[in-house]
Design a protein around this motif. Structure first.
Motif, PDB file in Angstrom:
ATOM      1  N   HIS A   1       0.815  -1.220   0.000  1.00  0.00           N
ATOM      2  CA  HIS A   1       0.000   0.000   0.000  1.00  0.00           C
ATOM      3  C   HIS A   1       0.850   1.272   0.000  1.00  0.00           C
ATOM      4  O   HIS A   1       0.303   2.384  -0.025  1.00  0.00           O
ATOM      5  CB  HIS A   1      -0.931   0.014   1.215  1.00  0.00           C
ATOM      6  N   GLY A   2       2.169   1.115   0.034  1.00  0.00           N
ATOM      7  CA  GLY A   2       3.032   2.306   0.073  1.00  0.00           C
ATOM      8  C   GLY A   2       4.008   2.409  -1.064  1.00  0.00           C
ATOM      9  O   GLY A   2       4.665   3.432  -1.243  1.00  0.00           O
ATOM     10  N   TYR A   3       4.104   1.329  -1.877  1.00  0.00           N
ATOM     11  CA  TYR A   3       5.053   1.323  -2.990  1.00  0.00           C
ATOM     12  C   TYR A   3       4.419   0.646  -4.189  1.00  0.00           C
ATOM     13  O   TYR A   3       3.683  -0.331  -4.046  1.00  0.00           O
ATOM     14  CB  TYR A   3       6.335   0.563  -2.611  1.00  0.00           C
ATOM     15  N   SER A   4       4.706   1.142  -5.393  1.00  0.00           N
ATOM     16  CA  SER A   4       4.189   0.546  -6.609  1.00  0.00           C
ATOM     17  C   SER A   4       5.305   0.429  -7.641  1.00  0.00           C
ATOM     18  O   SER A   4       6.002   1.404  -7.906  1.00  0.00           O
ATOM     19  CB  SER A   4       3.056   1.395  -7.183  1.00  0.00           C
ATOM     20  N   GLU A   5       5.441  -0.745  -8.239  1.00  0.00           N
ATOM     21  CA  GLU A   5       6.502  -0.936  -9.226  1.00  0.00           C
ATOM     22  C   GLU A   5       6.211  -0.198 -10.527  1.00  0.00           C
ATOM     23  O   GLU A   5       7.112   0.030 -11.329  1.00  0.00           O
ATOM     24  CB  GLU A   5       6.729  -2.422  -9.509  1.00  0.00           C
ATOM     25  N   TRP A   6       4.943   0.151 -10.790  1.00  0.00           N
ATOM     26  CA  TRP A   6       4.652   0.875 -12.031  1.00  0.00           C
ATOM     27  C   TRP A   6       4.467   2.376 -11.801  1.00  0.00           C
ATOM     28  O   TRP A   6       4.130   3.104 -12.717  1.00  0.00           O
ATOM     29  CB  TRP A   6       3.415   0.304 -12.732  1.00  0.00           C
ATOM     30  N   SER A   7       4.681   2.825 -10.572  1.00  0.00           N
ATOM     31  CA  SER A   7       4.534   4.254 -10.294  1.00  0.00           C
ATOM     32  C   SER A   7       5.825   4.996 -10.600  1.00  0.00           C
ATOM     33  O   SER A   7       6.915   4.534 -10.280  1.00  0.00           O
ATOM     34  CB  SER A   7       4.157   4.488  -8.832  1.00  0.00           C
ATOM     35  N   THR A   8       5.683   6.152 -11.225  1.00  0.00           N
ATOM     36  CA  THR A   8       6.830   7.010 -11.505  1.00  0.00           C
ATOM     37  C   THR A   8       7.431   7.547 -10.214  1.00  0.00           C
ATOM     38  O   THR A   8       8.645   7.729 -10.106  1.00  0.00           O
ATOM     39  CB  THR A   8       6.374   8.201 -12.382  1.00  0.00           C
ATOM     40  N   SER A   9       6.599   7.824  -9.225  1.00  0.00           N
ATOM     41  CA  SER A   9       7.049   8.479  -7.994  1.00  0.00           C
ATOM     42  C   SER A   9       6.648   7.645  -6.787  1.00  0.00           C
ATOM     43  O   SER A   9       5.474   7.377  -6.574  1.00  0.00           O
ATOM     44  CB  SER A   9       6.425   9.869  -7.878  1.00  0.00           C
ATOM     45  N   ASN A  10       7.640   7.256  -6.010  1.00  0.00           N
ATOM     46  CA  ASN A  10       7.402   6.562  -4.747  1.00  0.00           C
ATOM     47  C   ASN A  10       8.127   7.315  -3.642  1.00  0.00           C
ATOM     48  O   ASN A  10       9.200   7.885  -3.871  1.00  0.00           O
ATOM     49  CB  ASN A  10       7.917   5.120  -4.810  1.00  0.00           C
ATOM     50  N   SER A  11       7.550   7.329  -2.449  1.00  0.00           N
ATOM     51  CA  SER A  11       8.220   7.953  -1.314  1.00  0.00           C
ATOM     52  C   SER A  11       8.829   6.867  -0.434  1.00  0.00           C
ATOM     53  O   SER A  11       8.474   5.690  -0.539  1.00  0.00           O
ATOM     54  CB  SER A  11       7.228   8.786  -0.488  1.00  0.00           C
ATOM     55  N   THR A  12       9.738   7.263   0.424  1.00  0.00           N
ATOM     56  CA  THR A  12      10.332   6.301   1.359  1.00  0.00           C
ATOM     57  C   THR A  12       9.412   6.045   2.550  1.00  0.00           C
ATOM     58  O   THR A  12       9.580   5.058   3.262  1.00  0.00           O
ATOM     59  CB  THR A  12      11.693   6.808   1.869  1.00  0.00           C
ATOM     60  N   GLY A  13       8.446   6.938   2.783  1.00  0.00           N
ATOM     61  CA  GLY A  13       7.513   6.771   3.894  1.00  0.00           C
ATOM     62  C   GLY A  13       6.548   5.633   3.660  1.00  0.00           C
ATOM     63  O   GLY A  13       6.261   5.261   2.508  1.00  0.00           O
ATOM     64  N   ARG A  14       6.060   5.050   4.737  1.00  0.00           N
ATOM     65  CA  ARG A  14       5.062   3.990   4.664  1.00  0.00           C
ATOM     66  C   ARG A  14       4.003   4.228   5.730  1.00  0.00           C
ATOM     67  O   ARG A  14       4.294   4.793   6.797  1.00  0.00           O
ATOM     68  CB  ARG A  14       5.703   2.613   4.912  1.00  0.00           C
ATOM     69  N   PRO A  15       2.764   3.812   5.483  1.00  0.00           N
ATOM     70  CA  PRO A  15       1.729   3.937   6.515  1.00  0.00           C
ATOM     71  C   PRO A  15       2.050   3.033   7.707  1.00  0.00           C
ATOM     72  O   PRO A  15       2.777   2.044   7.562  1.00  0.00           O
ATOM     73  CB  PRO A  15       0.455   3.480   5.794  1.00  0.00           C
ATOM     74  N   VAL A  16       1.514   3.378   8.881  1.00  0.00           N
ATOM     75  CA  VAL A  16       1.708   2.519  10.052  1.00  0.00           C
ATOM     76  C   VAL A  16       0.686   1.390  10.085  1.00  0.00           C
ATOM     77  O   VAL A  16       0.897   0.384  10.748  1.00  0.00           O
ATOM     78  CB  VAL A  16       1.634   3.324  11.373  1.00  0.00           C
TER      79      VAL A  16
END
Length: 450
Positions: free
Chosen positions: A27-42
């Motif tokens: 829910h916090g990272y996508s392999e097809w997304s151009t932009s990912n953040s290092t943050g993740r939900p708790v």
């Protein structure tokens, strides 16, 4: 945030709250997304109703915990990233059709309804909702990003199909934007405010959507060209001539090669040249007339360069390459690389120019790059594969994308035809809209989310 998680567990039940690492990562990272953040939900929370979303929001607001609405996770600009952590509200459990008004040609659904499932359930009534983004997309995310897809040339974008919305505001208040008539001039157009807001103003939980009549007949045509410029120029010519096309799509020779590398699509191997995909819908007579017009307007038309489907199976075969484009790209992506996929849109008269320039520039990177898109409404996508751990590659691709964005703005275009802004395009939004407009948007945000 953890206090908020415990309160939500108590309110909804522990089985509705996940803190499993795999869930958090997906829910916090996508392999097809151009932009990912290092943050993740708790934590990931899965409500089943508007009332439950409201309860979650009230708890998050009380504890100043960021909330990230999540649908199918198919967006590509980091729209569902969690840069400041927080609680991810996964709406996939809200997947019920609440009311189907066949005579009124509208339908009320929860935000987690998948559009393909919805259309399958109502097709016996000869109706459908014509937007066609990713086949995995949910209605809530489609509205939040004002999606479109291949049918936008004929049917417009998601904003044109929203009758009313149920929205949970950031303090937990539940509002409905309109009633159910197809037209209304009562008050501000709140449908337009929330459509395309990407979850920044509230969480869309239910929607009433207009429906269209399924077309009597459909045909697909495929035409190849020697260059990208020839293909996009032909697309502009068809549009200017008023040929009644339902969709007009473009894929370059690189993308066609990728399709073939994956064994082809629709049971065939494809000519590896810049290609236009044309969709015609309507009555048989009107469709045949549109096909005749197209044959006259395609320069140097020959039967081997312009193929038309005559049966349902042939239609599926010809359209398959366009619909499988993203998955084909992912399949050939080398290990340890990422895809930088983004889109812009320009006035139709500048389309051939920007596609040609962007393709040449991305080709000079020495990396895998391809262009494709919805040329019927001036919208195209560019994808480049690069190694994110190589600073030189990353900066080169970033600079190439930046030039494409600014070139679109110079042509009086937009930095996002359908992907939305997310976290990937925030830096360019100010350039497109200007300080005064951004300040108005900030004022709207503060008014509903102080």
């Amino acid at each position: 945030m953890l206090v908020a998680v415990r309160k939500i567990q108590k309110a909804l039940g522990e089985d509705r709250v996940s803190i499993e690492q795999d869930d958090i990562e997906s829910h916090g990272y996508s392999e097809w997304s151009t932009s990912n953040s290092t943050g993740r939900p708790v934590a990931i929370v899965t409500p089943r109703s508007t009332e439950e979303v409201s309860a979650i929001v009230k708890i998050c607001t009380e504890h100043r915990t960021p909330m990230i609405p999540f649908g199918a996770g198919s967006s590509v600009e980091g729209n569902f990233s969690s840069p400041f952590s927080g609680i991810c509200i996964d709406l996939s459990g809200m997947n019920r059709i609440l009311a189907f008004h066949e005579e009124d040609m509208n339908i009320t659904v929860q935000a987690g309804v998948r559009w393909t499932d919805m259309n399958e359930k109502i097709k016996s009534a000869n109706l459908f909702m014509p937007m066609d983004p990713s086949p995995t997309a949910y209605v809530g995310g489609m509205i939040a990003t004002n999606c479109s897809g291949t049918n936008a040339m004929k049917y417009g974008t998601m904003k044109d199909w929203v009758v009313n919305l149920t929205v949970v505001l950031p303090n937990g208040t539940v509002i409905k934007t309109k009633r159910r008539p197809r037209k209304s001039s009562a008050g501000y157009n709140l449908n337009a405010l929330f459509t395309g807001s990407e979850g920044t103003l509230g969480i869309i939980t239910e929607a009433t959507l207009k429906l269209a009549i399924l077309p009597d007949e459909t045909s697909i045509g495929v035409a190849t060209f020697p260059t990208v410029k020839d293909a996009t120029a032909a697309a502009s010519k068809l549009i200017r001539a008023g040929v009644p096309l339902a969709a007009l799509e473009f894929m370059d020779e690189v993308q066609m090669s990728v399709i073939n590398q994956n064994g082809g699509a629709g049971g065939r191997k494809w000519t590896e040249k810049p290609t236009l995909f044309l969709k015609f819908t309507g009555t048989k007579d009107s469709m045949n007339e549109a096909i005749r017009q197209t044959q006259k307007l395609i320069p140097g038309y020959t039967s081997d360069r312009l193929i038309f489907a005559s049966t349902a199976s042939e239609r599926e075969s010809l359209w398959a390459a366009r619909k499988e484009a993203l998955w084909a790209l992912l399949a050939v992506r080398p290990e340890n690389t990422e895809i930088w996929s983004t889109d812009v849109a320009v006035p139709l008269s500048r389309l051939a120019e920007i596609v040609d320039l962007s393709k040449k520039e991305s080709g000079n990177l020495g990396l895998f790059s391809t262009v494709l898109g919805h040329v019927g409404d001036g919208n195209f996508h560019q994808a480049v594969m690069y190694n994110p751990k190589d600073p030189e590659q990353y900066q080169a691709v970033k600079a190439c994308v930046s030039r494409m964005m600014r070139r679109a703005l110079e042509m009086e275009g937009t930095i996002s035809g359908e992907h939305g802004i997310g976290i990937g395009k925030k830096d360019y939004l100010k350039e497109e809209l200007g300080d005064s407009t951004i300040q108005l948007m900030r004022a709207l945000k503060r008014s509903v989310d102080p």
